[in-house]
Motif scaffolding. Structure first.
Motif, PDB file in Angstrom:
ATOM      1  N   GLY A   1      13.124  19.997 -53.796  1.00  0.00           N
ATOM      2  CA  GLY A   1      12.565  19.747 -52.462  1.00  0.00           C
ATOM      3  C   GLY A   1      12.232  21.047 -51.739  1.00  0.00           C
ATOM      4  N   VAL A   2      13.119  22.017 -51.839  1.00  0.00           N
ATOM      5  CA  VAL A   2      12.857  23.312 -51.208  1.00  0.00           C
ATOM      6  C   VAL A   2      11.663  23.994 -51.880  1.00  0.00           C
ATOM      7  CG1 VAL A   2      13.792  25.618 -50.742  1.00  0.00           C
ATOM      8  CG2 VAL A   2      15.266  23.616 -50.506  1.00  0.00           C
ATOM      9  N   ALA A   3      11.611  23.936 -53.200  1.00  0.00           N
ATOM     10  CA  ALA A   3      10.515  24.578 -53.936  1.00  0.00           C
ATOM     11  C   ALA A   3       9.170  23.917 -53.614  1.00  0.00           C
ATOM     12  CB  ALA A   3      10.784  24.530 -55.436  1.00  0.00           C
ATOM     13  N   ARG A   4       9.193  22.604 -53.451  1.00  0.00           N
ATOM     14  CA  ARG A   4       7.949  21.889 -53.110  1.00  0.00           C
ATOM     15  C   ARG A   4       7.394  22.389 -51.780  1.00  0.00           C
ATOM     16  NH1 ARG A   4       9.871  17.125 -53.257  1.00  0.00           N
ATOM     17  NH2 ARG A   4       9.306  16.870 -55.441  1.00  0.00           N
ATOM     18  N   LEU A   5       8.269  22.487 -50.798  1.00  0.00           N
ATOM     19  CA  LEU A   5       7.860  22.957 -49.466  1.00  0.00           C
ATOM     20  C   LEU A   5       7.337  24.397 -49.548  1.00  0.00           C
ATOM     21  CD1 LEU A   5       7.730  21.561 -46.916  1.00  0.00           C
ATOM     22  CD2 LEU A   5      10.172  21.234 -47.181  1.00  0.00           C
ATOM     23  N   ALA A   6       8.030  25.234 -50.299  1.00  0.00           N
ATOM     24  CA  ALA A   6       7.592  26.618 -50.453  1.00  0.00           C
ATOM     25  C   ALA A   6       6.198  26.671 -51.072  1.00  0.00           C
ATOM     26  CB  ALA A   6       8.588  27.392 -51.312  1.00  0.00           C
ATOM     27  N   GLY A   7       5.942  25.801 -52.022  1.00  0.00           N
ATOM     28  CA  GLY A   7       4.622  25.764 -52.660  1.00  0.00           C
ATOM     29  C   GLY A   7       3.538  25.358 -51.669  1.00  0.00           C
ATOM     30  N   ILE A   8       3.845  24.344 -50.852  1.00  0.00           N
ATOM     31  CA  ILE A   8       2.863  23.884 -49.856  1.00  0.00           C
ATOM     32  C   ILE A   8       2.565  25.019 -48.869  1.00  0.00           C
ATOM     33  CG2 ILE A   8       2.520  22.310 -47.898  1.00  0.00           C
ATOM     34  CD1 ILE A   8       4.210  20.230 -49.505  1.00  0.00           C
ATOM     35  N   MET A   9       3.622  25.669 -48.377  1.00  0.00           N
ATOM     36  CA  MET A   9       3.409  26.758 -47.423  1.00  0.00           C
ATOM     37  C   MET A   9       2.737  27.956 -48.108  1.00  0.00           C
ATOM     38  SD  MET A   9       6.921  26.428 -45.166  1.00  0.00           S
ATOM     39  CE  MET A   9       6.339  27.243 -43.673  1.00  0.00           C
ATOM     40  N   GLY A  10       3.055  28.192 -49.360  1.00  0.00           N
ATOM     41  CA  GLY A  10       2.423  29.284 -50.106  1.00  0.00           C
ATOM     42  C   GLY A  10       0.919  29.098 -50.219  1.00  0.00           C
ATOM     43  N   ALA A  11       0.487  27.858 -50.426  1.00  0.00           N
ATOM     44  CA  ALA A  11      -0.955  27.596 -50.522  1.00  0.00           C
ATOM     45  C   ALA A  11      -1.667  28.080 -49.264  1.00  0.00           C
ATOM     46  CB  ALA A  11      -1.204  26.100 -50.725  1.00  0.00           C
ATOM     47  N   LYS A  12      -1.003  27.905 -48.113  1.00  0.00           N
ATOM     48  CA  LYS A  12      -1.621  28.314 -46.841  1.00  0.00           C
ATOM     49  C   LYS A  12      -1.659  29.830 -46.678  1.00  0.00           C
ATOM     50  CE  LYS A  12       0.975  25.246 -44.321  1.00  0.00           C
ATOM     51  NZ  LYS A  12       1.417  24.539 -43.094  1.00  0.00           N
ATOM     52  N   ARG A  13      -0.888  30.578 -47.462  1.00  0.00           N
ATOM     53  CA  ARG A  13      -0.879  32.034 -47.359  1.00  0.00           C
ATOM     54  C   ARG A  13      -1.786  32.706 -48.393  1.00  0.00           C
ATOM     55  NH1 ARG A  13       3.508  33.223 -44.177  1.00  0.00           N
ATOM     56  NH2 ARG A  13       2.292  35.079 -43.763  1.00  0.00           N
ATOM     57  N   THR A  14      -2.512  31.929 -49.173  1.00  0.00           N
ATOM     58  CA  THR A  14      -3.276  32.496 -50.288  1.00  0.00           C
ATOM     59  C   THR A  14      -4.206  33.628 -49.868  1.00  0.00           C
ATOM     60  OG1 THR A  14      -3.168  30.365 -51.409  1.00  0.00           O
ATOM     61  CG2 THR A  14      -4.822  31.932 -52.214  1.00  0.00           C
ATOM     62  N   SER A  15      -4.971  33.423 -48.793  1.00  0.00           N
ATOM     63  CA  SER A  15      -5.949  34.466 -48.435  1.00  0.00           C
ATOM     64  C   SER A  15      -5.279  35.704 -47.835  1.00  0.00           C
ATOM     65  CB  SER A  15      -7.021  33.913 -47.490  1.00  0.00           C
ATOM     66  OG  SER A  15      -6.473  33.631 -46.234  1.00  0.00           O
ATOM     67  N   ASP A  16      -4.012  35.573 -47.442  1.00  0.00           N
ATOM     68  CA  ASP A  16      -3.228  36.747 -47.028  1.00  0.00           C
ATOM     69  C   ASP A  16      -2.783  37.566 -48.243  1.00  0.00           C
ATOM     70  OD1 ASP A  16      -3.258  36.344 -44.338  1.00  0.00           O
ATOM     71  OD2 ASP A  16      -1.198  35.671 -44.157  1.00  0.00           O
ATOM     72  N   LEU A  17      -2.534  36.873 -49.345  1.00  0.00           N
ATOM     73  CA  LEU A  17      -1.947  37.524 -50.525  1.00  0.00           C
ATOM     74  C   LEU A  17      -2.974  38.060 -51.509  1.00  0.00           C
ATOM     75  CD1 LEU A  17       0.883  35.046 -51.537  1.00  0.00           C
ATOM     76  CD2 LEU A  17       1.182  37.371 -50.713  1.00  0.00           C
ATOM     77  N   ILE A  18      -4.045  37.316 -51.693  1.00  0.00           N
ATOM     78  CA  ILE A  18      -5.036  37.674 -52.718  1.00  0.00           C
ATOM     79  C   ILE A  18      -6.175  38.400 -51.999  1.00  0.00           C
ATOM     80  CG2 ILE A  18      -6.466  36.774 -54.598  1.00  0.00           C
ATOM     81  CD1 ILE A  18      -3.416  36.215 -54.901  1.00  0.00           C
ATOM     82  N   PRO A  19      -6.360  39.686 -52.254  1.00  0.00           N
ATOM     83  CA  PRO A  19      -7.204  40.521 -51.377  1.00  0.00           C
ATOM     84  C   PRO A  19      -8.614  39.999 -51.115  1.00  0.00           C
ATOM     85  CG  PRO A  19      -5.958  41.925 -52.870  1.00  0.00           C
ATOM     86  CD  PRO A  19      -5.672  40.503 -53.283  1.00  0.00           C
ATOM     87  N   LEU A  20      -9.267  39.455 -52.135  1.00  0.00           N
ATOM     88  CA  LEU A  20     -10.675  39.118 -51.950  1.00  0.00           C
ATOM     89  C   LEU A  20     -10.917  37.624 -51.762  1.00  0.00           C
ATOM     90  CD1 LEU A  20     -12.088  41.678 -54.523  1.00  0.00           C
ATOM     91  CD2 LEU A  20     -11.734  41.969 -52.080  1.00  0.00           C
ATOM     92  N   CYS A  21      -9.851  36.859 -51.554  1.00  0.00           N
ATOM     93  CA  CYS A  21      -9.952  35.417 -51.294  1.00  0.00           C
ATOM     94  C   CYS A  21     -10.480  35.148 -49.889  1.00  0.00           C
ATOM     95  CB  CYS A  21      -8.565  34.777 -51.379  1.00  0.00           C
ATOM     96  SG  CYS A  21      -8.289  33.857 -52.877  1.00  0.00           S
ATOM     97  N   HIS A  22     -11.345  34.152 -49.778  1.00  0.00           N
ATOM     98  CA  HIS A  22     -11.810  33.720 -48.467  1.00  0.00           C
ATOM     99  C   HIS A  22     -10.758  32.840 -47.806  1.00  0.00           C
ATOM    100  CE1 HIS A  22     -15.492  34.590 -50.744  1.00  0.00           C
ATOM    101  NE2 HIS A  22     -16.063  34.848 -49.598  1.00  0.00           N
ATOM    102  N   PRO A  23     -10.594  32.972 -46.481  1.00  0.00           N
ATOM    103  CA  PRO A  23      -9.748  31.995 -45.770  1.00  0.00           C
ATOM    104  C   PRO A  23     -10.443  30.638 -45.795  1.00  0.00           C
ATOM    105  CG  PRO A  23     -10.807  33.515 -44.212  1.00  0.00           C
ATOM    106  CD  PRO A  23     -11.168  33.992 -45.595  1.00  0.00           C
ATOM    107  N   LEU A  24      -9.668  29.583 -46.014  1.00  0.00           N
ATOM    108  CA  LEU A  24     -10.247  28.257 -46.209  1.00  0.00           C
ATOM    109  C   LEU A  24      -9.477  27.216 -45.399  1.00  0.00           C
ATOM    110  CD1 LEU A  24     -10.836  27.890 -50.040  1.00  0.00           C
ATOM    111  CD2 LEU A  24     -12.547  27.770 -48.246  1.00  0.00           C
ATOM    112  N   PRO A  25     -10.169  26.227 -44.844  1.00  0.00           N
ATOM    113  CA  PRO A  25      -9.472  25.143 -44.124  1.00  0.00           C
ATOM    114  C   PRO A  25      -8.952  24.117 -45.121  1.00  0.00           C
ATOM    115  CG  PRO A  25     -11.837  24.830 -43.999  1.00  0.00           C
ATOM    116  CD  PRO A  25     -11.623  26.101 -44.775  1.00  0.00           C
ATOM    117  N   ILE A  26      -7.755  24.375 -45.674  1.00  0.00           N
ATOM    118  CA  ILE A  26      -7.172  23.460 -46.668  1.00  0.00           C
ATOM    119  C   ILE A  26      -6.991  22.076 -46.059  1.00  0.00           C
ATOM    120  CG2 ILE A  26      -5.066  23.008 -47.961  1.00  0.00           C
ATOM    121  CD1 ILE A  26      -4.750  26.017 -48.290  1.00  0.00           C
TER     122      ILE A  26
END
Lengths: 163, 163, 163, 163, 163, 163
Positions: free
Chosen positions: A61-86
């Motif tokens: 359950g904790v890992a699932r939540l971390a994954g969901i929140m991680g998806a929202k941080r993708t453009s912060d982490l991956i330098p050339l990723c576009h910010p996207l309205p997930i």
């Protein structure tokens, strides 16, 4: 396996300098991506995690939540990723006694101008890292592997499915 | 492989509720962790990336930076990780023609009250995801694997080395 | 109730300009703070959440995690807060049928130069907001209240307990 | 008060696992939400804050800004919130001598696929926490309460007004 | 002006690869840095901003807060910066009718293993950018300049003062 | 130079309180902005950086990436900025031996309801700060200047070009 003209990495311009690709003129379409990975562990660790779901603490359950929140941080982490309205993130964490370990699948959707493969990969990866974090007190030798894109659809380049 | 009393996941309290473990009374010591992973790709993709270092765009340079910055975001991403004053992050990204792909090693140090395994794993993972992002236009079938802790030292639990 | 010289708000300098207070010369000591709040809801909502813990979805588990992660974001959110190496965060979310609603308590510790009241308040508040988010589809009239510091200890100003 | 089928918490799937709800197919519409709360304090604290606006430091100005910036962090803080392109945030902080304390109202608008109640609640809550932070040197017993959604409009579920 | 062996950029290793410098063995000492810059603007813009402080909106108050918060984000923004427990941030924004414009000075302190020049520069820069943002509706031709380190002290390399 | 009614700073309401301007009713259009600045340094520093591109470490490559990522953090840093779905970021860092130093140009595009001047300025500024960070071991006297908007287009207010 390569599906574009050899030598063409779109994240670099003609001089070889990194840039965030211009997607201004790409259509806004519904896009989906699914990524998967697994985390392999000792049998005892597997038993603790799977029994723990009910009694001693919900690792998955904790890992699932971390994954969901991680998806929202993708453009912060991956330098050339576009910010996207997930528009959707879902994670499935399935214990697999044969591994032994956990099989993780992440599904991400958006209505936007670029695909969400990176968001799905980041979600799956963050969930796996969180499983490691929560079980590392009992097992440091766990290994995360098999992280890949299972499916991608929407957008000009069409549907991709892992074979 | 499990190195703690079976059933003891420290991230949960006696009632099985997740918490950030109390490290107030742990000693401030120098700590180091090394994590590694690889990303496997098509031969053509490997050739583009490795040739590109000199001419068409430095995929590995971008991924290295992403890994360093990713290490600093660890406590934002992993729910129960303590924030830590990281004192060193270094990443090595080595092309391996036999894979074919890139082998990634991340080394993180701190002077603090908890270990930096999660920071090293997050750094390696973020670097690998960034390689995927930069090469996905030519190869969607790349796979990230073998993500594990190679070495951990400092702190009460002593030295751990992967076997 | 006011426990400092009247008119002295330390977050402003002599000219009335906001600043982050200089704590360079303050001692590094163990500090703890406890904050509490509650979220009041309709009886039906209360029943759904409390029954759901076992069967339909763990609202309180998600809120607990959000509170822990929220504590780590405190210095990002509160303009004049110092960044702190948090050493513990724990949240307790207790259903109270008489309210009806959930009573939330957050405990935060650090070894640092300033107190962690804001971290404890932010943790409790974020957990309560997350309960609202997860139940708002069935009840928009929920109300969060009673957010206050229960206890603060460590540091020069000594122990504070709410009366 | 409950306005959806009992037992239906949309943030969980059929198996009771948390997910970010799929809003891909929801219409992009103008949406607005208003949330309110108050922070109650000692009379002396109230006098310092309200006089301070002109002379000794603008507590309410700092809190207003914190609230606006907090609204933009909502999807970072609340695990299952969708990231949204916020198009307006405004906060009103009105001293109320009868409380004594400050009454805070936050208004948020977007053109998007989900509502902005959480953004408005987070803005109001962050502003109140900032008032606490800035005045806690003189008054630790302040209490934040009455945080609720005043109004919500736009989107399929229609207009909601607190009664 | 160069004060280190020519050719020695410490942020690269022997192979020329970027890394976060290892400061594990550096002493924890009190460190301070002061940075300054200015933003030049049209006379009418200057008049609006300086009059506005009292009546129409406190541009300098908002910019000050942005600078303080910006200092806390330095290690997020600057790839190879170490995260640091900042112990003080103060900004001075002084109208200069002769420029015409605003002169900004940022002072940052820490007790840590590396200097805080980057934090002071980031604070000053963020404050200047915020002035631009708030006045750009009336003057797009404003220019930010003169951003430099005024003073740096603490740590092994000793005191530096701009000449 | 001022291009709006004197005294009208849109980031403040009628009472002079800061708010995030309501852009709900503005058209979604393609928008572009270009900003530029330079960083001036000692001749020896310039030589190290420009030679280093090939051999000892790619200062400009790291700074370019920092600028791209900085553009994505704009609405986190600048209090009243709207979050925007950036669709392109590119940075050009050109050594200028006559300065001596580096001339930086940032281009940002979006399809949205507000302009991207702040994103372009933040990208250029972050890149310049990163150059400072990477070369400060050899030269603390570097100075960043000339930060201004070169071009802005799209949206109701039309095209702006620096003269």
């Amino acid at each position: 396996m390569a599906d574009a003209p050899a030598g063409k990495l779109s994240h670099f311009d003609a001089e070889g300098q990194a840039h965030m690709v211009d997607v201004t003129d790409k259509a806004v379409t519904d896009r989906v991506a699914v990524a998967a990975c697994h985390i392999k562990m000792a049998r005892e660790t597997f038993d603790i995690i799977t029994e723990g779901r009910a009694k001693k603490g919900d690792v998955l359950g904790v890992a699932r939540l971390a994954g969901i929140m991680g998806a929202k941080r993708t453009s912060d982490l991956i330098p050339l990723c576009h910010p996207l309205p997930i528009t959707k993130v879902a994670l499935d964490l399935a214990p697999d006694a044969a591994l032994p370990g956990i099989r993780i699948t992440a599904t991400v959707r958006t209505t936007g101008q670029t695909g969400v493969e990176m968001e799905a990969l980041t979600a799956a990866s963050t969930a796996a890292l969180t499983v490691y974090d929560m079980a590392k007190a009992v097992d440091k030798a766990m290994e995360i592997g098999g992280l890949h894109v299972v499916l991608k659809d929407g957008g000009k380049s069409g549907r991709y499915e892992a074979t």
